[in-house]
Design a protein around this motif. Structure first.
Motif, mmCIF file in Angstrom:
data_model
loop_
_atom_site.group_PDB
_atom_site.id
_atom_site.type_symbol
_atom_site.label_atom_id
_atom_site.label_comp_id
_atom_site.label_asym_id
_atom_site.label_seq_id
_atom_site.Cartn_x
_atom_site.Cartn_y
_atom_site.Cartn_z
ATOM 1 N N MET A 79 46.544 41.448 39.926
ATOM 2 C CA MET A 79 47.525 40.362 40.071
ATOM 3 C C MET A 79 47.088 39.367 41.124
ATOM 4 O O MET A 79 46.477 39.714 42.127
ATOM 5 C CB MET A 79 48.899 40.916 40.454
ATOM 6 C CG MET A 79 49.564 41.687 39.345
ATOM 7 S SD MET A 79 51.277 42.016 39.716
ATOM 8 C CE MET A 79 52.017 40.419 39.406
ATOM 9 N N LYS A 80 47.440 38.117 40.870
ATOM 10 C CA LYS A 80 47.200 37.066 41.851
ATOM 11 C C LYS A 80 48.262 35.995 41.646
ATOM 12 O O LYS A 80 48.527 35.604 40.506
ATOM 13 C CB LYS A 80 45.808 36.468 41.637
ATOM 14 C CG LYS A 80 45.471 35.361 42.611
ATOM 15 C CD LYS A 80 44.027 34.892 42.394
ATOM 16 C CE LYS A 80 43.661 33.821 43.378
ATOM 17 N NZ LYS A 80 44.322 32.546 43.107
ATOM 18 N N ASP A 81 48.881 35.561 42.732
ATOM 19 C CA ASP A 81 49.896 34.502 42.689
ATOM 20 C C ASP A 81 50.948 34.725 41.604
ATOM 21 O O ASP A 81 51.327 33.798 40.888
ATOM 22 C CB ASP A 81 49.247 33.130 42.467
ATOM 23 C CG ASP A 81 48.307 32.767 43.592
ATOM 24 O OD1 ASP A 81 48.559 33.253 44.710
ATOM 25 O OD2 ASP A 81 47.339 32.027 43.355
ATOM 26 N N GLY A 82 51.410 35.938 41.445
ATOM 27 C CA GLY A 82 52.518 36.202 40.531
ATOM 28 C C GLY A 82 52.119 36.402 39.077
ATOM 29 O O GLY A 82 52.965 36.633 38.233
ATOM 30 N N ALA A 83 50.815 36.305 38.759
ATOM 31 C CA ALA A 83 50.399 36.472 37.371
ATOM 32 C C ALA A 83 49.391 37.609 37.271
ATOM 33 O O ALA A 83 48.687 37.918 38.235
ATOM 34 C CB ALA A 83 49.776 35.181 36.852
ATOM 35 N N ALA B 123 33.805 42.595 41.574
ATOM 36 C CA ALA B 123 34.350 41.711 40.557
ATOM 37 C C ALA B 123 35.876 41.667 40.643
ATOM 38 O O ALA B 123 36.493 40.601 40.551
ATOM 39 C CB ALA B 123 33.921 42.187 39.173
ATOM 40 N N ILE B 124 36.481 42.834 40.849
ATOM 41 C CA ILE B 124 37.948 42.866 40.944
ATOM 42 C C ILE B 124 38.406 42.112 42.183
ATOM 43 O O ILE B 124 39.345 41.315 42.148
ATOM 44 C CB ILE B 124 38.451 44.322 40.982
ATOM 45 C CG1 ILE B 124 38.138 45.007 39.647
ATOM 46 C CG2 ILE B 124 39.931 44.371 41.254
ATOM 47 C CD1 ILE B 124 38.547 46.456 39.597
ATOM 48 N N GLN B 125 37.711 42.363 43.281
ATOM 49 C CA GLN B 125 38.057 41.680 44.521
ATOM 50 C C GLN B 125 37.993 40.172 44.327
ATOM 51 O O GLN B 125 38.873 39.439 44.751
ATOM 52 C CB GLN B 125 37.075 42.099 45.612
ATOM 53 C CG GLN B 125 37.551 41.750 46.996
ATOM 54 C CD GLN B 125 37.113 42.810 47.972
ATOM 55 O OE1 GLN B 125 35.983 43.277 47.902
ATOM 56 N NE2 GLN B 125 37.983 43.199 48.862
ATOM 57 N N HIS B 126 36.964 39.758 43.637
ATOM 58 C CA HIS B 126 36.796 38.338 43.366
ATOM 59 C C HIS B 126 38.008 37.783 42.618
ATOM 60 O O HIS B 126 38.516 36.719 42.929
ATOM 61 C CB HIS B 126 35.521 38.122 42.545
ATOM 62 C CG HIS B 126 35.205 36.687 42.309
ATOM 63 N ND1 HIS B 126 34.411 35.962 43.165
ATOM 64 C CD2 HIS B 126 35.602 35.836 41.341
ATOM 65 C CE1 HIS B 126 34.327 34.728 42.723
ATOM 66 N NE2 HIS B 126 35.042 34.618 41.612
ATOM 67 N N LYS B 127 38.481 38.551 41.649
ATOM 68 C CA LYS B 127 39.637 38.087 40.870
ATOM 69 C C LYS B 127 40.921 38.098 41.685
ATOM 70 O O LYS B 127 41.781 37.245 41.530
ATOM 71 C CB LYS B 127 39.818 38.981 39.635
ATOM 72 C CG LYS B 127 38.898 38.579 38.522
ATOM 73 C CD LYS B 127 38.966 39.542 37.375
ATOM 74 C CE LYS B 127 37.842 39.247 36.394
ATOM 75 N NZ LYS B 127 37.226 40.477 35.895
ATOM 76 N N MET B 128 41.044 39.081 42.585
ATOM 77 C CA MET B 128 42.240 39.159 43.414
ATOM 78 C C MET B 128 42.345 37.989 44.360
ATOM 79 O O MET B 128 43.406 37.424 44.578
ATOM 80 C CB MET B 128 42.191 40.439 44.266
ATOM 81 C CG MET B 128 42.807 41.649 43.618
ATOM 82 S SD MET B 128 42.332 43.141 44.514
ATOM 83 C CE MET B 128 42.946 42.808 46.158
ATOM 84 N N VAL B 129 41.240 37.653 44.957
ATOM 85 C CA VAL B 129 41.242 36.634 46.002
ATOM 86 C C VAL B 129 40.987 35.261 45.404
ATOM 87 O O VAL B 129 41.412 34.246 45.933
ATOM 88 C CB VAL B 129 40.171 36.965 47.063
ATOM 89 C CG1 VAL B 129 40.217 35.998 48.209
ATOM 90 C CG2 VAL B 129 40.357 38.380 47.552
ATOM 91 N N GLY B 130 40.293 35.226 44.264
ATOM 92 C CA GLY B 130 39.999 33.944 43.634
ATOM 93 C C GLY B 130 38.657 33.389 44.048
ATOM 94 O O GLY B 130 38.242 32.347 43.604
#
Lengths: 501, 313
Positions: A216-220, A234-241
């Protein structure tokens, strides 16, 4: 089996959940990860019935359900193991397990304790906990209490017909490595009885335990990853953007501190049982990080330096002066500033506006014989609003209505504008979004450059390592190890955890 | 518009509505002469409510106000022949001292203010009984006029009590809005933990709030005894409930932190209108406290900040 479809949740000023789809099958373990404020806790609250979604549907086996409260969710097989445990510590284990459901053991208005004890023992067997159900809960260790809580949720199995879904909210945050392994083993075995939603910010653990991971990130929900091909980075990248790198903590701005001067000197300081035998020195420009688990004494140490706690052992000197009377007034007079963890309770006064909050600790500087010079207060506030880029319509805005990051900036401005050169920061980035976090990191480097001595209790270990010149690791109130954190030779997560638990 | 937004405007809307209703029932009510007299009559109660505002603003309460006022009527009457105008000083100091005592008990011995002020009220009440010999005392009319005649005279058709009340409310507004004490009071009322963590001496602020409350209760008693030309240990009975009602209907909730002295001015006027409307609607004097009791319950239930008070005992 259990499914959320296009669930929306809005709070005033925040779109907390944006069209979230989520599903979990029978016997599945699903991970849920995301940064603070990404919407994890809102999603959990929707799942176990504490919040009602504004839009979208919740279905169990294809049938739409709607929970008005957690009790209704429980009746549909949704249980929750809370991070801050929900057990009542002065009740016995069995009383806790059947709290609110004692009726089944009542005969003619009297509770049959024997029947309750044997029923409780059966529940405890499910979690492989061999204790007397008549034990008072406060006597148990944290890990044992967590298992009791899990056993309590598992009573649903006998009480309802359908499948069970159990939420585990940060269950490992205060467990030792062995305890974590035991818990995971247990959860895997319990798959035959229930599905699990595992919420944690420890990615490696989530990958270890779960079958699928919702990011999840920013409610989505930004991604659903199968654990087989999951990759931490890769997951961390998606979490933080974006990449989390050294730049994030402004490591390139870390300069050596002035080792020849001492701002704070503690010698054998102690407030038993919270901490004892603490000795350290804080120098101008130094960022000193206190690292340890919850309850390791970090907060009590900050409160002692500020003056809110009186030590019963050892001595504390601030700028060479021995402190004898411990009070917040004395702390402020010595130039100590305190940014507390509970920002809304101890940091700002909701109901006072921006300038009133900023001068609260230094009204003497803005008054003559008790009469305030409000014009000067407002000017100070305007200066700091622009200096720290505080987002507020004006200095007249009620601080209670500002966002978390801006409230934090007001608290920092309060101390810095009053000339505090010893700053105690307790979880200064807790609950802030990424941008606001980076602002805080920037401010920490600015203060350090200006010769302020900083004692920091960080939100995460990464943050502690990234920001600090020195790390002191505490366990059960005692110093375990001191690390020098010169850029390039900083300790690793593993080095620290080793001493923490 | 939500209820939360109307809430802050509720006091003056209530006042205007009440005046309109009573005025419609009897147009005589709206005559300036009547309104002025009504305002002058309420001044002692207003002064007590003004003091009570400080105690309630920090989330406490002062149940000793009525007993302190009772005691001061006796002190003023007994001290007048000996000290003349100096009697006023004795009254003020006595009220200040008892208020500070309540504050000390509350902050240092950690006794909730509703108990500490009740106890201090007991002390004040009994002091009044002792000093008076449990009798109603009367002031010598000449001595009274020589020392305190200025309090109850009449200029340009306006009774002097209104000026006394006016000066006090202006002083209280200044204290609340322009001084470090007023700011600290606001911080303690709105967010005590943050006030502590900002290095404010919260105990001192609280003691001062209770001392002010005691002092203003004493001034209320002094004015009352001058008006009635005498004193007795029970003369101000029946003040406490309307004074608390005045603060709460004015918009300072029991949980503190919002409202203030101007709100109490409006609240007192509401009380004054309710009180005189009872005459117009022929409600017996013995039933007045019943009405105030009901209004108090409604005002508390409407104004209290539930987020600050999760557990009610």
């Amino acid at each position: 089996m259990y499914e959320l479809r296009k669930v929306e949740k809005k709070f005033p000023g925040v779109h907390a959940l944006k069209t979230v789809d989520f599903k979990i099958g029978r016997g599945e373990i699903v991970g849920l990860v995301g940064e603070n404020g990404a919407g994890k806790s809102t999603l959990m609250k929707v799942i176990f019935g504490a919040y009602q979604p504004d839009d979208g549907a919740i279905t169990i086996d294809g049938k739409t359900v709607r929970f008005q409260n957690p009790r209704q969710a429980m009746e549909h097989g949704i249980g929750m193991v809370f991070q801050e445990q929900s057990l009542i510590t002065n009740l016995t284990v069995m009383e806790n397990i059947f709290l609110g459901y004692e009726q089944q053991f009542v005969k003619m208005g009297v509770i049959n304790w024997k029947a309750m004890a044997s029923a409780a023992r059966m529940q405890l067997q499910k979690v492989k906990l061999d204790i007397d159900p008549a034990t008072v809960t406060s006597k148990l260790s944290f890990a044992q209490r967590q298992l009791v809580e899990l056993a309590k949720v598992l009573t649903l199995e006998e009480r309802i017909d359908g499948d069970l879904v159990i939420l585990l909210d940060e269950p490992t945050s205060v467990l030792s490595k062995e305890e974590v392994e035991l818990l995971f083993k247990l959860v895997r075995e319990l798959r035959s009885r229930a599905s699990f939603i595992f919420v944690s910010h420890r990615l490696d653990e989530v990958i270890d335990l779960s079958d699928r991971i919702y990011v999840m990130k920013d409610g989505a929900v930004v991604d659903v990853v199968e654990t087989d091909n999951a990759d931490v980075d890769a997951i961390q990248h998606k979490m933080v953007g974006r990449e989390v790198n050294k730049e994030y903590y402004r490591e390139q701005r870390q300069k050596p501190y002035q080792a020849d001067k001492t701002l704070v000197k503690a010698d054998g300081l102690g407030v038993p049982p919270r901490y004892s035998g603490l000795s350290f020195e804080l120098h101008p420009g130094e960022v000193l990080c206190l690292v340890g688990t919850e309850g390791s004494g970090r907060e009590a140490i900050l409160r002692t330096i500020f003056g809110l706690e009186t030590p019963t052992a050892g001595t504390l000197a601030i700028k060479g002066e021995q402190i004898r009377r411990f009070s917040a007034q004395a702390g402020v007079a010595h130039g100590v500033g305190y940014v507390p963890r509970e920002r809304k309770i101890e940091g700002i006064v909701g109901g006072l506006n921006v300038y009133e909050n900023m001068t609260l600790s230094q009204m003497g500087n803005y008054s003559r014989s008790g009469v305030l010079r409000i014009g000067e207060e407002k000017k100070l506030a305007r200066d700091w609003i622009s200096k720290l880029a505080i987002k507020t319509p004006s200095e007249h805005k009620d601080c209670g209505g500002l966002s978390g990051g801006n409230q934090q900036k007001v608290v920092l401005a309060k101390w810095r504008s009053g000339g505090s050169d010893i700053m105690l920061l307790d979880h200064p980035t807790r609950g802030l979004d990424i941008g606001a976090k980076e602002d805080v990191y920037e401010m920490i480097r600015d203060m350090s450059e200006a010769g302020v001595g900083i004692v920091l209790v960080a939100d995460t270990l990464e943050e502690a390592i990234g920001l600090s010149h020195t790390i002191i690791v505490l366990k059960d109130g005692e110093v375990q190890k001191r690390f020098d954190c010169t850029p390039g030779s900083k300790p690793s997560l593993y080095d620290l955890v080793h001493y923490m638990i | 518009m939500s209820f939360e937004r109307i809430k802050t405007h509720l006091p003056w809307i209530t006042l205007v509505l009440l005046v309109a209703i009573v005025g419609m029932a009897d147009a005589n009510f709206l005559r300036p002469h009547n309104l002025i007299n009504m305002a002058a009559d309420i001044v002692p109660l207003f002064i007590m409510a003004l003091g009570m505002t400080f105690a309630i603003y920090i989330g406490g309460i002062d149940l000793s106000a009525q007993s302190v006022a009772n005691m001061t009527t006796v002190i003023a009457t007994v001290a007048l022949p000996v000290f003349g105008v100096g009697a006023a000083l004795i009254c003020v100091v006595a009220g200040l001292g008892l208020g500070a005592l309540s504050g000390f008990v509350t902050t240092r011995l950690l006794v909730p203010s509703f108990v500490s002020t009740l106890a201090v009220g007991g002390i004040a009440y009994s002091a009044g009984q002792y000093l008076s010999g449990q009798r109603a005392l009367y002031m010598n009319a000449e001595m009274r006029d020589a020392s305190f005649g200025w309090m109850v005279g009449n200029s340009f058709g306006i009774p002097h009590e209104i000026f006394v009340g006016g000066v006090l409310v202006l002083a209280a507004v200044f204290l609340q809005n322009r001084t470090t004490f007023g700011r600290a009071l606001k911080a303690v009322g709105a967010g005590e933990p943050a006030a502590v963590a900002s290095g404010i001496n919260v105990a001192r602020v609280k003691i001062m709030a209770f001392a002010l409350s005691g002092m203003l209760a004493a001034i209320a008693g002094l004015l009352f005894s001058v008006k009635l030309s005498g004193g007795s240990p029970t003369i101000a009975n029946g003040f406490l409930l309307p004074a608390i009602v005045a603060v709460l209907v004015g918009g300072t909730p029991l949980t503190g932190g919002v409202g203030g002295v101007v709100n109490t001015l409006i609240g007192t006027l509401i009380v004054a209108v309710i009180r005189s409307s009872m005459l117009y609607f022929e409600i017996d004097a013995t039933q007045q406290q019943m009405v105030f009791g009901l209004v108090l319950i409604a005002a508390i239930a409407l104004t209290i900040d539930r987020s600050k008070m999760r557990i009610v005992k």
